[in-house]
Design a protein around this motif. Sequence first.
Motif, PDB file in Angstrom:
ATOM      1  N   GLU A   3       0.857  -1.191   0.000  1.00  0.00           N
ATOM      2  CA  GLU A   3       0.000   0.000   0.000  1.00  0.00           C
ATOM      3  C   GLU A   3       0.892   1.240   0.000  1.00  0.00           C
ATOM      4  OE1 GLU A   3      -2.728   0.449   3.194  1.00  0.00           O
ATOM      5  OE2 GLU A   3      -4.304  -0.628   2.142  1.00  0.00           O
ATOM      6  N   ARG A   4       0.577   2.186  -0.834  1.00  0.00           N
ATOM      7  CA  ARG A   4       1.339   3.424  -0.801  1.00  0.00           C
ATOM      8  C   ARG A   4       0.624   4.469   0.039  1.00  0.00           C
ATOM      9  NH1 ARG A   4       0.944   5.797  -4.858  1.00  0.00           N
ATOM     10  NH2 ARG A   4      -0.789   4.558  -5.586  1.00  0.00           N
ATOM     11  N   ALA A   6      -1.365   7.719   0.958  1.00  0.00           N
ATOM     12  CA  ALA A   6      -2.287   8.652   0.306  1.00  0.00           C
ATOM     13  C   ALA A   6      -1.637  10.031   0.325  1.00  0.00           C
ATOM     14  CB  ALA A   6      -3.604   8.693   1.043  1.00  0.00           C
ATOM     15  N   ASP A  10      -5.498  13.995  -1.132  1.00  0.00           N
ATOM     16  CA  ASP A  10      -6.483  12.934  -0.909  1.00  0.00           C
ATOM     17  C   ASP A  10      -7.084  13.056   0.488  1.00  0.00           C
ATOM     18  OD1 ASP A  10      -5.956  11.800  -3.370  1.00  0.00           O
ATOM     19  OD2 ASP A  10      -4.523  10.335  -2.582  1.00  0.00           O
ATOM     20  N   LEU A  11      -6.188  13.251   1.484  1.00  0.00           N
ATOM     21  CA  LEU A  11      -6.653  13.284   2.874  1.00  0.00           C
ATOM     22  C   LEU A  11      -7.538  14.497   3.136  1.00  0.00           C
ATOM     23  CD1 LEU A  11      -3.468  12.054   4.748  1.00  0.00           C
ATOM     24  CD2 LEU A  11      -5.638  10.843   4.434  1.00  0.00           C
ATOM     25  N   LEU A  14     -10.871  13.719   1.696  1.00  0.00           N
ATOM     26  CA  LEU A  14     -11.562  12.763   2.566  1.00  0.00           C
ATOM     27  C   LEU A  14     -12.115  13.465   3.800  1.00  0.00           C
ATOM     28  CD1 LEU A  14      -9.478   9.469   2.917  1.00  0.00           C
ATOM     29  CD2 LEU A  14     -11.850   9.707   2.190  1.00  0.00           C
ATOM     30  N   ARG A  15     -11.303  14.365   4.381  1.00  0.00           N
ATOM     31  CA  ARG A  15     -11.727  15.053   5.589  1.00  0.00           C
ATOM     32  C   ARG A  15     -12.946  15.929   5.303  1.00  0.00           C
ATOM     33  NH1 ARG A  15     -10.104  16.140  10.573  1.00  0.00           N
ATOM     34  NH2 ARG A  15     -10.973  18.058  11.469  1.00  0.00           N
ATOM     35  N   ASP A  51     -14.107  15.077  16.702  1.00  0.00           N
ATOM     36  CA  ASP A  51     -13.236  16.019  16.016  1.00  0.00           C
ATOM     37  C   ASP A  51     -14.006  16.935  15.066  1.00  0.00           C
ATOM     38  OD1 ASP A  51     -10.531  16.033  16.387  1.00  0.00           O
ATOM     39  OD2 ASP A  51     -10.105  15.224  14.374  1.00  0.00           O
TER      40      ASP A  51
ATOM     41  N   GLU B   3      -4.064  17.047  10.809  1.00  0.00           N
ATOM     42  CA  GLU B   3      -4.563  16.023   9.884  1.00  0.00           C
ATOM     43  C   GLU B   3      -4.412  14.663  10.531  1.00  0.00           C
ATOM     44  OE1 GLU B   3      -2.795  15.729   6.067  1.00  0.00           O
ATOM     45  OE2 GLU B   3      -4.159  17.176   5.196  1.00  0.00           O
ATOM     46  N   ARG B   4      -5.463  13.883  10.478  1.00  0.00           N
ATOM     47  CA  ARG B   4      -5.342  12.538  11.041  1.00  0.00           C
ATOM     48  C   ARG B   4      -4.998  11.547   9.936  1.00  0.00           C
ATOM     49  NH1 ARG B   4      -9.601  10.711  12.053  1.00  0.00           N
ATOM     50  NH2 ARG B   4     -10.763  12.304  10.934  1.00  0.00           N
ATOM     51  N   GLN B   5      -4.625  10.350  10.347  1.00  0.00           N
ATOM     52  CA  GLN B   5      -4.317   9.280   9.393  1.00  0.00           C
ATOM     53  C   GLN B   5      -5.595   8.819   8.697  1.00  0.00           C
ATOM     54  OE1 GLN B   5      -0.819   9.189   8.815  1.00  0.00           O
ATOM     55  NE2 GLN B   5      -1.508   7.135   8.381  1.00  0.00           N
ATOM     56  N   ALA B   6      -5.505   8.581   7.427  1.00  0.00           N
ATOM     57  CA  ALA B   6      -6.607   7.906   6.749  1.00  0.00           C
ATOM     58  C   ALA B   6      -6.580   6.435   7.161  1.00  0.00           C
ATOM     59  CB  ALA B   6      -6.439   8.009   5.238  1.00  0.00           C
ATOM     60  N   GLY B   8      -7.060   2.223   6.747  1.00  0.00           N
ATOM     61  CA  GLY B   8      -6.720   1.251   5.706  1.00  0.00           C
ATOM     62  C   GLY B   8      -7.842   1.090   4.696  1.00  0.00           C
ATOM     63  N   ASP B  10     -10.065   3.361   3.815  1.00  0.00           N
ATOM     64  CA  ASP B  10     -10.046   4.540   2.935  1.00  0.00           C
ATOM     65  C   ASP B  10      -9.024   4.349   1.820  1.00  0.00           C
ATOM     66  OD1 ASP B  10     -11.884   5.845   4.514  1.00  0.00           O
ATOM     67  OD2 ASP B  10     -10.383   6.958   5.657  1.00  0.00           O
ATOM     68  N   LEU B  11      -7.814   3.891   2.206  1.00  0.00           N
ATOM     69  CA  LEU B  11      -6.731   3.768   1.228  1.00  0.00           C
ATOM     70  C   LEU B  11      -7.030   2.683   0.195  1.00  0.00           C
ATOM     71  CD1 LEU B  11      -3.605   4.227   3.498  1.00  0.00           C
ATOM     72  CD2 LEU B  11      -4.498   5.806   1.780  1.00  0.00           C
ATOM     73  N   ALA B  12      -7.602   1.567   0.645  1.00  0.00           N
ATOM     74  CA  ALA B  12      -7.938   0.491  -0.291  1.00  0.00           C
ATOM     75  C   ALA B  12      -8.966   0.999  -1.306  1.00  0.00           C
ATOM     76  CB  ALA B  12      -8.487  -0.716   0.458  1.00  0.00           C
ATOM     77  N   LEU B  14      -9.458   4.170  -2.189  1.00  0.00           N
ATOM     78  CA  LEU B  14      -8.753   5.113  -3.068  1.00  0.00           C
ATOM     79  C   LEU B  14      -7.967   4.368  -4.143  1.00  0.00           C
ATOM     80  CD1 LEU B  14      -7.095   7.935  -0.953  1.00  0.00           C
ATOM     81  CD2 LEU B  14      -8.694   8.189  -2.873  1.00  0.00           C
ATOM     82  N   ARG B  15      -7.284   3.295  -3.718  1.00  0.00           N
ATOM     83  CA  ARG B  15      -6.471   2.533  -4.668  1.00  0.00           C
ATOM     84  C   ARG B  15      -7.344   1.907  -5.753  1.00  0.00           C
ATOM     85  NH1 ARG B  15      -1.486   0.620  -5.245  1.00  0.00           N
ATOM     86  NH2 ARG B  15      -1.346  -1.205  -6.602  1.00  0.00           N
ATOM     87  N   SER B  48       2.612   6.138  -9.470  1.00  0.00           N
ATOM     88  CA  SER B  48       1.343   5.457  -9.195  1.00  0.00           C
ATOM     89  C   SER B  48       0.796   4.822 -10.464  1.00  0.00           C
ATOM     90  CB  SER B  48       0.295   6.440  -8.669  1.00  0.00           C
ATOM     91  OG  SER B  48       0.700   6.971  -7.444  1.00  0.00           O
TER      92      SER B  48
END
Lengths: 386, 386
Positions: A3-4, A6, A10-11, A14-15, A51, B3-6, B8, B10-12, B14-15, B48
């Motif tokens: 997985e790369r 984001a 992108d974030l 998403l937010r 949040d 900014e929080r972490q997206a 897993g 979310d990332l899948a 997006l991918r 990508s």
Amino acid sequence: MQERQATGGDLAMLRRQNAFGVLQALRASAEPVTLTELASRAGLSRASAEDLAAELTEQGWAVEVPPAPGSVGRPARRYRFRAECGYVLGLDIGAYRVLAALADLGGNVVATARRPVLPETTRDRRLEAVDEVVTDCLTDAGVEAPQVWTTAAGTTGVVGAHGEVTLSGAATDWTGVPLADHLGDRCAGAVLVDNDTRLAALAERRLGAAREAQHSVYVHAGLHTSAALIIGGQVHRGHGGAAGEIGVLPITPWATAADRLARCGAVPAGVPYREAAAHVLGAARAGDAAALSAVDRYASDLALGLATMVATIDPELVVLGGGLAHSADVLLPRLRDRLGPLCVRTPDLRASPLGDDRVALGAIRWAIDHVETTYLARNERPDTDR
Amino acid sequence: MQERQATGGDLAMLRRQNAFGVLQALRASAEPVTLTELASRAGLSRASAEDLAAELTEQGWAVEVPPAPGSVGRPARRYRFRAECGYVLGLDIGAYRVLAALADLGGNVVATARRPVLPETTRDRRLEAVDEVVTDCLTDAGVEAPQVWTTAAGTTGVVGAHGEVTLSGAATDWTGVPLADHLGDRCAGAVLVDNDTRLAALAERRLGAAREAQHSVYVHAGLHTSAALIIGGQVHRGHGGAAGEIGVLPITPWATAADRLARCGAVPAGVPYREAAAHVLGAARAGDAAALSAVDRYASDLALGLATMVATIDPELVVLGGGLAHSADVLLPRLRDRLGPLCVRTPDLRASPLGDDRVALGAIRWAIDHVETTYLARNERPDTDR
């Protein structure tokens, strides 16, 4: 493959989507929503919901409300949409009256004002009446013009791409009025203009009889006969705003149907023209033979025009509104009898449950939709409101 | 706020979206696409794009092609969509013929087969003809049944929600045929069924005269007269699949228009009925007075039915197809003259640029759309193809 990461873009997207999801969850609820409920409805973790609720509160979109009375244990934090953070105006500009309704962003009507006009009222006087009802609404509610984010108007006539009336049959001095320009000069926010029957159809789709139907036809049965379409859940304007203009077809009798009903032999001397058609429906209910015959003819006239729309779009439902729909008990069974034999698949036929302000209610829904896509989804406010 | 972490998930997501974006960029191009172009068209970094192109190649969706001949310096790596990774079948089941066309996932037709039938052909024989053209196509192309991912059929008649023919006027023994069930027993993949005129309209929208129009009406002018609608860019079926069934309206003359043209005085003895209407159009072109009068009447008949649809949905465009549209030079000006006075806003009127296989072409587009949303967007293959 790994997985790369984001990207930051992108974030951020998403937010913003998640913040809008929380806002929509708050807007959808009539009651305040706890953080746990909010997380579940927006599909987020409780921490994310907390949040984002804090952020939306800071931005003025949401407000925290005191815990529910009688809560046991640690009280749940609750939020509601701050509907009063902005307002919209809905206008109904008809042949016989002009109506304004002011609502908050939750769609709650906080003021209404109306002026009687006539088909032969001059264009200047009709526009003046529009200005008056707008001013009355703002004054009554104590709302300043810049607090109105979007104004939506339904007007009699065909409405062009720039909010101008390209053709009006019902109001004599109304063809060519640049209505959106007129309102734009007076309203701080965005201005939307469409045909009044179309906004009545929107009201039925969102609040009335057509809430469950993807494809429906709204028929206005009043001093004039008109129609509008909902297709795929959306109001259908057509390429040039002329969708639903069945009355112009020489092979349908819509242009003269209501007039013929009003002038039939069942109307005693002394009943004003504006009340004549409704009088005939009342007399038909009481069993008057001449009135029954005139109503049968009227139902047949309505059915002929309606059948062309039914054959074209095959709607699930036809909703009957307008002044004569108050006598739906007399009218609907006859209309159903006439329509059936003309259809490959006969749609349901229902009377509108909404009152005579449905055009303004539809305008308010339209304005709120505009606020949602223009401002709420982007987490922005209009320039006016600063 | 930080900014929080997206997550897993979310990332899948997006991918998967990005992989679909790369696939769509490949599908949209007739030529192989370099990685740099691919990145730009899909809105991704080059790294990508390279990543995802490799993944799609491994999965069999894409294939790397040799560098362009004559490239200078380090040759750019190029990819194309592997259209041959699956097939779709498009069927046209009409009153007078049955046609099948087999295409790869790029829409390239690799085989066609047809059988003549007649309006009075029995239901069993018509279904047998369907089976025969399907078999012929597969045999000709050397494609096995499980390689066909989706089969889409356009049939004469009104088609119900389960792909059954609920009403057929043009083929006498066709009402009630459970067509989707019949095809489902013979085809490995998914089966879609709709009215043939509607698939002709889809072909016009995707490949023909209506590519630029959001709202259009397609009129089939042949031995029968029928119509279908594109609304908001999409084929409009209506609630029960009966949209566009204008021919049933007693106030429009569509049910008898083509027959009246074919039986007019301008047809010499010996011309078969099936060719009579086209003959009259030819005679009108040559100046025959009786033929001109019959064509005027036919144009007037078409315009009356068309006007009801135009008044209902206010389309930008009307496309004329079917056998008689080969004489569009004679027909269109007359239709335009008759339609104008019946419209609030007269739409453009154009002849179809597609040939007589447009229903099968529309069916192929529909089947490919189904493959796109069902398999490509999810990065999956049908069960059949293993």
